[in-house]
Design a protein around this motif. Structure first.
Motif, PDB file in Angstrom:
ATOM      1  N   THR A   1      -7.999  -2.181  -4.462  1.00 10.98           N
ATOM      2  CA  THR A   1      -6.866  -2.308  -5.387  1.00 10.98           C
ATOM      3  C   THR A   1      -7.329  -2.116  -6.826  1.00 10.98           C
ATOM      4  OG1 THR A   1      -5.839  -3.833  -3.820  1.00 10.98           O
ATOM      5  CG2 THR A   1      -4.922  -3.770  -6.048  1.00 10.98           C
TER       6      THR A   1
ATOM      7  N   LYS B   1       0.836  -1.208   0.000  1.00 12.84           N
ATOM      8  CA  LYS B   1       0.000   0.000   0.000  1.00 12.84           C
ATOM      9  C   LYS B   1       0.866   1.251   0.000  1.00 12.84           C
ATOM     10  CE  LYS B   1      -3.905   2.333   0.437  1.00 12.84           C
ATOM     11  NZ  LYS B   1      -3.523   3.707   0.098  1.00 12.84           N
TER      12      LYS B   1
ATOM     13  N   ASP C   1       0.848   4.121  -2.851  1.00 10.64           N
ATOM     14  CA  ASP C   1       0.653   5.531  -2.501  1.00 10.64           C
ATOM     15  C   ASP C   1       1.783   6.400  -3.040  1.00 10.64           C
ATOM     16  OD1 ASP C   1      -1.644   4.804  -1.170  1.00 10.64           O
ATOM     17  OD2 ASP C   1      -0.843   5.135   0.837  1.00 10.64           O
TER      18      ASP C   1
ATOM     19  N   THR D   1      -8.049   1.563  -7.511  1.00 13.43           N
ATOM     20  CA  THR D   1      -6.830   2.359  -7.634  1.00 13.43           C
ATOM     21  C   THR D   1      -6.328   2.350  -9.075  1.00 13.43           C
ATOM     22  OG1 THR D   1      -6.214   1.947  -5.342  1.00 13.43           O
ATOM     23  CG2 THR D   1      -4.446   2.593  -6.840  1.00 13.43           C
TER      24      THR D   1
END
Length: 196
Positions: free
Chosen positions: A153, A80, A84, A156
């Motif tokens: 996920t 993660k 990011d 994203t």
């Protein structure tokens, strides 16, 4: 020739999660793509990486294969953190321009400002839970499919404009009867379905 970025999303925990299964799938994928004539680059979320270089890999890649174990119903926290850092640093150049909305055009929807159009991604996930827990209202995931359980996920990548390929998963990894040769055949067949 197409370019594939294979991301090792594993985070090591001694005894419980050494990373051997994740590496097994990465090695299998690397061998498959090498034989198929793809250019390959690798990334690892654990350890030192240069954020700028990682963003450049995403710019280079046509396909992203994200291999990771499920920890507490999601990606490991280092995975993660990687997402990011890389996706945020790529704003305006590689990953996304903005959230897609504009005051001058009300038809532009949230999540339509991605810059990764033309790229595709595949999630390849290892799980302790059995497959029977998905798509069953009485199951642990309350009727959610595998992809619905991994919506964060998927969203994203969608936010950045990438197209999903069918998710691969292996289950019951701690039961002790995982047949790696059988799973390798199944994984290769999955890759052949999408990349041959």
């Amino acid at each position: 020739m197409k370019n594939v970025l294979i991301i090792n999303g594993h985070q090591k925990y001694p005894v419980v999660a050494e990373g051997k299964l994740t590496q097994f799938y990465i090695d299998t994928a690397t061998e498959f793509f090498h034989k198929a004539g793809y250019a390959i680059k690798h990334s690892e979320v654990e350890g030192d990486y240069d954020v700028k270089e990682e963003v450049e890999k995403f710019a280079w890649a046509d396909i992203i294969l994200f291999q990771f174990p499920t920890y507490w119903m999601g990606v490991p926290w280092l995975a993660k953190k990687y997402i990011d850092e890389i996706f945020s640093t790529g704003q305006g150049t590689v990953t996304y321009e903005n959230d897609g909305r504009t005051r001058s055009d009300a038809t532009k929807r949230y999540g339509s400002g991605g810059l990764m159009q033309g790229k595709s991604y595949m999630l390849s996930i290892t799980y302790n839970c059995p497959t029977s827990e998905f798509n069953d209202k009485e199951g642990f995931f309350s009727g959610l499919s595998l992809d619905e359980a991994n919506v964060a996920t998927h969203k994203t990548f969608q936010f950045c404009g990438a197209e999903p390929l069918e998710t691969f998963s292996v289950h019951d990894i701690f039961k002790g009867d995982l047949d790696l040769e059988k799973e390798k055949v199944r994984f290769i067949a999955h890759l052949e379905k999408h990349f041959s």
